[in-house]
Write a protein that holds these residues in place. Structure first.
Motif, PDB file in Angstrom:
ATOM      1  N   ALA A 279     -38.526  89.208 -77.044  1.00 23.04           N
ATOM      2  CA  ALA A 279     -39.959  89.308 -76.759  1.00 23.04           C
ATOM      3  C   ALA A 279     -40.239  90.333 -75.675  1.00 23.04           C
ATOM      4  O   ALA A 279     -41.174  91.139 -75.793  1.00 23.04           O
ATOM      5  CB  ALA A 279     -40.501  87.934 -76.351  1.00 23.04           C
ATOM      6  N   ARG A 280     -39.433  90.339 -74.594  1.00 23.03           N
ATOM      7  CA  ARG A 280     -39.674  91.309 -73.519  1.00 23.03           C
ATOM      8  C   ARG A 280     -39.413  92.729 -73.991  1.00 23.03           C
ATOM      9  O   ARG A 280     -40.145  93.662 -73.615  1.00 23.03           O
ATOM     10  CB  ARG A 280     -38.777  90.977 -72.321  1.00 23.03           C
ATOM     11  N   ALA A 281     -38.391  92.922 -74.818  1.00 25.06           N
ATOM     12  CA  ALA A 281     -38.113  94.260 -75.341  1.00 25.06           C
ATOM     13  C   ALA A 281     -39.274  94.757 -76.195  1.00 25.06           C
ATOM     14  O   ALA A 281     -39.675  95.929 -76.107  1.00 25.06           O
ATOM     15  CB  ALA A 281     -36.820  94.253 -76.151  1.00 25.06           C
ATOM     16  N   ALA A 282     -39.845  93.869 -77.012  1.00 27.92           N
ATOM     17  CA  ALA A 282     -40.986  94.263 -77.850  1.00 27.92           C
ATOM     18  C   ALA A 282     -42.197  94.598 -76.990  1.00 27.92           C
ATOM     19  O   ALA A 282     -42.897  95.598 -77.234  1.00 27.92           O
ATOM     20  CB  ALA A 282     -41.317  93.140 -78.826  1.00 27.92           C
ATOM     21  N   LEU A 283     -42.476  93.793 -75.974  1.00 23.66           N
ATOM     22  CA  LEU A 283     -43.595  94.087 -75.073  1.00 23.66           C
ATOM     23  C   LEU A 283     -43.359  95.400 -74.325  1.00 23.66           C
ATOM     24  O   LEU A 283     -44.316  96.157 -74.069  1.00 23.66           O
ATOM     25  CB  LEU A 283     -43.778  92.940 -74.077  1.00 23.66           C
ATOM     26  N   SER A 284     -42.119  95.681 -73.987  1.00 24.39           N
ATOM     27  CA  SER A 284     -41.806  96.938 -73.292  1.00 24.39           C
ATOM     28  C   SER A 284     -42.062  98.137 -74.191  1.00 24.39           C
ATOM     29  O   SER A 284     -42.560  99.173 -73.735  1.00 24.39           O
ATOM     30  CB  SER A 284     -40.345  96.927 -72.833  1.00 24.39           C
ATOM     31  N   ILE A 285     -41.741  98.006 -75.471  1.00 24.91           N
ATOM     32  CA  ILE A 285     -42.042  99.098 -76.400  1.00 24.91           C
ATOM     33  C   ILE A 285     -43.550  99.265 -76.529  1.00 24.91           C
ATOM     34  O   ILE A 285     -44.068 100.389 -76.620  1.00 24.91           O
ATOM     35  CB  ILE A 285     -41.376  98.829 -77.759  1.00 24.91           C
ATOM     36  N   GLY A 286     -44.281  98.149 -76.514  1.00 25.93           N
ATOM     37  CA  GLY A 286     -45.737  98.250 -76.499  1.00 25.93           C
ATOM     38  C   GLY A 286     -46.233  98.977 -75.270  1.00 25.93           C
ATOM     39  O   GLY A 286     -47.169  99.782 -75.344  1.00 25.93           O
ATOM     40  N   ARG A 287     -45.594  98.716 -74.131  1.00 25.04           N
ATOM     41  CA  ARG A 287     -45.967  99.408 -72.887  1.00 25.04           C
ATOM     42  C   ARG A 287     -45.684 100.903 -73.006  1.00 25.04           C
ATOM     43  O   ARG A 287     -46.501 101.736 -72.605  1.00 25.04           O
ATOM     44  CB  ARG A 287     -45.167  98.788 -71.738  1.00 25.04           C
ATOM     45  N   LEU A 288     -44.539 101.273 -73.572  1.00 25.72           N
ATOM     46  CA  LEU A 288     -44.201 102.689 -73.725  1.00 25.72           C
ATOM     47  C   LEU A 288     -45.081 103.373 -74.769  1.00 25.72           C
ATOM     48  O   LEU A 288     -45.319 104.585 -74.692  1.00 25.72           O
ATOM     49  CB  LEU A 288     -42.730 102.837 -74.117  1.00 25.72           C
ATOM     50  N   SER A 289     -45.582 102.601 -75.737  1.00 29.35           N
ATOM     51  CA  SER A 289     -46.417 103.211 -76.778  1.00 29.35           C
ATOM     52  C   SER A 289     -47.716 103.761 -76.211  1.00 29.35           C
ATOM     53  O   SER A 289     -48.354 104.619 -76.832  1.00 29.35           O
ATOM     54  CB  SER A 289     -46.722 102.188 -77.871  1.00 29.35           C
ATOM     55  N   LEU A 290     -48.121 103.289 -75.042  1.00 26.62           N
ATOM     56  CA  LEU A 290     -49.359 103.786 -74.443  1.00 26.62           C
ATOM     57  C   LEU A 290     -49.239 105.249 -74.040  1.00 26.62           C
ATOM     58  O   LEU A 290     -50.254 105.936 -73.906  1.00 26.62           O
ATOM     59  CB  LEU A 290     -49.733 102.932 -73.220  1.00 26.62           C
ATOM     60  N   PHE A 291     -48.021 105.731 -73.830  1.00 24.37           N
ATOM     61  CA  PHE A 291     -47.836 107.141 -73.485  1.00 24.37           C
ATOM     62  C   PHE A 291     -48.050 108.033 -74.715  1.00 24.37           C
ATOM     63  O   PHE A 291     -48.710 109.071 -74.617  1.00 24.37           O
ATOM     64  CB  PHE A 291     -46.429 107.373 -72.921  1.00 24.37           C
ATOM     65  N   GLU A 292     -47.487 107.655 -75.850  1.00 24.84           N
ATOM     66  CA  GLU A 292     -47.595 108.453 -77.082  1.00 24.84           C
ATOM     67  C   GLU A 292     -47.660 107.496 -78.264  1.00 24.84           C
ATOM     68  O   GLU A 292     -46.675 107.305 -78.988  1.00 24.84           O
ATOM     69  CB  GLU A 292     -46.391 109.397 -77.211  1.00 24.84           C
ATOM     70  N   PHE A 293     -48.831 106.891 -78.476  1.00 21.45           N
ATOM     71  CA  PHE A 293     -48.922 105.828 -79.473  1.00 21.45           C
ATOM     72  C   PHE A 293     -48.658 106.350 -80.881  1.00 21.45           C
ATOM     73  O   PHE A 293     -47.995 105.684 -81.683  1.00 21.45           O
ATOM     74  CB  PHE A 293     -50.292 105.153 -79.422  1.00 21.45           C
ATOM     75  N   ALA A 294     -49.173 107.510 -81.212  1.00 17.33           N
ATOM     76  CA  ALA A 294     -48.998 108.029 -82.575  1.00 17.33           C
ATOM     77  C   ALA A 294     -47.518 108.176 -82.911  1.00 17.33           C
ATOM     78  O   ALA A 294     -47.074 107.815 -84.009  1.00 17.33           O
ATOM     79  CB  ALA A 294     -49.717 109.369 -82.724  1.00 17.33           C
ATOM     80  N   ASP A 295     -46.736 108.705 -81.967  1.00 19.01           N
ATOM     81  CA  ASP A 295     -45.317 108.907 -82.217  1.00 19.01           C
ATOM     82  C   ASP A 295     -44.580 107.568 -82.334  1.00 19.01           C
ATOM     83  O   ASP A 295     -43.755 107.372 -83.233  1.00 19.01           O
ATOM     84  CB  ASP A 295     -44.711 109.744 -81.091  1.00 19.01           C
ATOM     85  N   VAL A 296     -44.881 106.628 -81.433  1.00 18.92           N
ATOM     86  CA  VAL A 296     -44.220 105.319 -81.470  1.00 18.92           C
ATOM     87  C   VAL A 296     -44.627 104.555 -82.726  1.00 18.92           C
ATOM     88  O   VAL A 296     -43.800 103.890 -83.361  1.00 18.92           O
ATOM     89  CB  VAL A 296     -44.564 104.516 -80.198  1.00 18.92           C
TER      90      VAL A 296
END
Length: 657
Positions: free
Chosen positions: A373-390
């Motif tokens: 769950a934390r890893a998935a939330l962290s990817i969500g956090r990183l997606s804010l930088f480049e959402f289209a790419d993620v």
């Protein structure tokens, strides 16, 4: 042998009578000592440290970074120096084993911060005994300041003070703001301390005492009107960014960087978990380095030293899993703001994005649900930088994955994205495309609607789940149920009214499935977090609240009307009547154990049956709970009495001629 030395343990014996240069020390000026006293907010370790120093002439202060142990050492030395002479600072890095009589002036007090230690970083009993003897001979005092990772033997505890916390941060900030201001500015200082940005900074960022002092001196300019609060706090963020850049740059070792990322993304977990996810990151880095062979493993490293190197710390907490909870030492950064700053700097200033995504995607399929769950939330956090790419390279593949862990990770990651104003539209569009997509995508959409969309767009979430329910695929239906329960946890009244509205136009399997979802909510969902709910079933709590509103004169139909409509439909459905009565029986048992629920259950039962036929059916079911059982139900008896009083006159049967 000129200049040669024989070294044995802690002893240095010089054979030619020569000695090393005298260890240098710098005096603390009277002005500086006076300023220190004026900004002293009353450290809780002061009294015990002064007592030990006066009694033994030697005091060892041990504590983590940010507890003010260095300032405490100077204050303690200065207090003793009031009567004993001047206070001086020995050069940082001085080796206590090499201190000699000539290094101490009679009647002076000394402070040694960051001493040079042996390879095992221990302050040996032999060393401290020798130093204490020198101090006694010279009539001097010494405070040694070390971190809490420095071992001190049991026999040396008489010299040691553990510095676990500093004075209240608010009082430290007040002292540093006021130190150079006239007395009549006290009201201005009080107003500053009550400003929301200041309160939030102290509470959320957990700054060290040194940082509080620096910001306090800067905030004095706010009182003079030469700067602003935001400008002062921005300096704190800028300093943190520079510190993080140094850690992630060439000055930081690979081991420190990997541990720092593990704490940044998994702070609040136990050290054992932090160590495991750090190992996964190290494996990813080693695999991408192109080096052959297995990654070198480090063994018997000091945990406290490693955490101190990245300004992290242990806290007493709780580790939980599906089997329960137990005490654990959890790991956090010393300053809360380090989490976000490190992630931001790593993504924007360093070439770390690809490695981080590979690492987190590996952890998404971990065996530990909390890590997933934390890893998935962290990817969500990183997606804010480049959402289209993620979205294209991570979320889309997960959305159509055969692995339910990856589909769940996509829904969890979107919980972060939909909360951000700039990417929320893109995230909602992605979920909407899954609603009409492949079988796997529709399952992912149901999870995302129940987890991510429910908070800010509950109506849209229920509309999407309602459309997904038009299927005969049992796997999709099962996930849609989970999504509806997810929305119900936050918006219970909306869910009940939506199901009631759908039911009025539903036929066949869809109608049956809607009633099954309703009974699922009756059986499983509770509103234990609501004050006064007393662990009552959520649907019952909603009905009771709507009934109370109706009794106060509200004419508009409330959620209680939807609850009654759904209960009547479930009791009148031949295939689900037994399930509905079984659920009602569970409620009656809970009401027997909790008198506060009894009136709610009886009120619901009375309103369930509008006709004599339905009353008879309910009375028959209730009589089974009041007759012929070892413990007759008081709730069922009360409901029977209420139903009997409500029952209208029966038509007389015609007499045959």
């Amino acid at each position: 042998m000129r200049g040669a030395a024989v070294v044995s343990g802690d002893q240095h014996v010089y054979l030619d009578g020569q000695r090393q240069r005298r260890n240098l020390s710098t005096p603390l000026s009277r002005d500086l000592i006076d300023r220190m006293r004026r900004v002293d907010a009353g450290h809780p370790g002061t009294d015990s440290a002064v007592r030990i120093l006066q009694e033994h002439r030697l005091c060892v202060l041990r504590g983590t970074r940010g507890t003010g142990r260095g300032f405490l050492g100077r204050i303690v030395a200065a207090k003793v120096a009031e009567t004993a002479g001047r206070c001086r600072l020995l050069e940082p890095g001085t080796d206590p084993r090499e201190l000699l009589e000539e290094d101490f002036e009679p009647g002076h007090s000394y402070v040694l911060e960051s001493p040079a230690l042996r390879a095992d970083r221990a302050l040996a009993e032999f060393t401290l005994t020798n130093v204490a003897s020198l101090l006694t001979q010279r009539g001097a005092y010494l405070v040694i300041v070390v971190d809490d990772a420095t071992p001190v033997g049991d026999a040396s505890e008489r010299w040691s003070v553990s510095v676990t916390s500093g004075p209240p941060l608010t009082e430290v900030l007040r002292a540093h703001i006021s130190v150079d201001l006239p007395r009549h500015f006290s009201d201005v200082v009080d107003d500053l301390l009550n400003e929301a940005p200041i309160i939030n900074w102290l509470r959320n960022d957990a700054p060290t005492l040194g940082e509080v002092g620096r910001i306090g001196r800067a905030l004095a300019g706010v009182a003079h009107g030469t700067t602003t609060i935001d400008a002062c706090l921005e300096h704190a963020v800028a300093r943190e960014r520079e510190r993080v850049r140094d850690l992630l740059g060439d000055s930081g070792s690979s081991r420190e960087k990997e541990l720092a990322f593990a704490v940044a993304f998994f702070g609040g977990f136990s050290y054992a978990t932090i160590s495991r996810v750090e190992g996964v990151l190290a494996d990813v880095v080693h695999a991408r380095s192109g080096k052959e062979g297995a990654r070198p493993r480090h063994f018997l490293r000091s945990r406290a030293e490693r955490l101190a190197a990245i300004d992290a710390k242990f806290e007493t907490g709780v580790a939980s899993n599906e089997y329960g909870s137990s005490p654990a030492e959890i790991v956090e950064f010393t300053r809360n703001q380090t989490h976000d700053v490190l992630i931001d700097v790593a993504w924007k200033d360093f070439d770390a994005s690809e490695v981080l995504m590979v690492w987190l995607r590996t952890l998404v399929v971990s065996t530990d649900p909390a890590v997933r769950a934390r890893a998935a939330l962290s990817i969500g956090r990183l997606s804010l930088f480049e959402f289209a790419d993620v979205a294209e390279n991570v979320l889309q593949p997960w959305g159509r994955s055969n692995d339910p862990r990856e589909r769940g990770a996509a829904a969890t990651a979107l919980c972060v994205a939909v909360e951000d104003e700039q990417v929320a539209g893109h995230a909602l569009g992605l979920i909407e495309s899954w609603v009409t997509g492949t079988r796997r995508q529709r399952m992912t959409a149901a999870l995302a609607l129940g987890l991510a969309v429910r908070n800010n767009w509950p109506v849209a979430a229920m509309d999407g789940l309602g459309s997904l329910l038009d299927t005969e695929d049992p796997a999709i239906i099962g996930v849609v149920r989970t999504g509806i329960v997810g929305v119900f946890v936050v918006h219970h009244e909306l869910v009940l009214q939506s199901i009631d509205g759908w039911l009025s136009a539903a036929t066949g399997p869809r109608r049956n499935e809607l009633l099954k979802v309703f009974l699922l909510l009756c059986n499983d969902a509770t509103l234990s977090t609501l004050e006064g709910s007393n662990e009552a079933p959520a649907v019952l709590t909603v009905f009771a609240g709507g009934s109370a509103n109706r009794r106060t004169g509200s004419e508009s139909p409330g959620p209680d009307a939807a609850v009654l409509s759904l209960w009547r439909a479930a009791l009148n459905d031949t295939g689900l009547r037994d399930d509905a009565l079984a659920c009602l029986g569970i409620w009656i048992k809970k009401a027997d154990l909790d008198a506060s629920m009894r009136d709610m259950v009886v009120d619901l039962i009375v309103h369930m049956a509008p006709t004599n036929r339905e009353i008879d059916r309910l009375k028959y079911a209730l009589e089974k709970k009041t007759h012929g059982t070892p413990r007759p139900s008081a709730t069922a008896r009360a409901a029977l009495m209420a139903l009997s009083s409500r029952q209208g006159p029966r038509p007389h049967p015609e007499v045959s001629r």
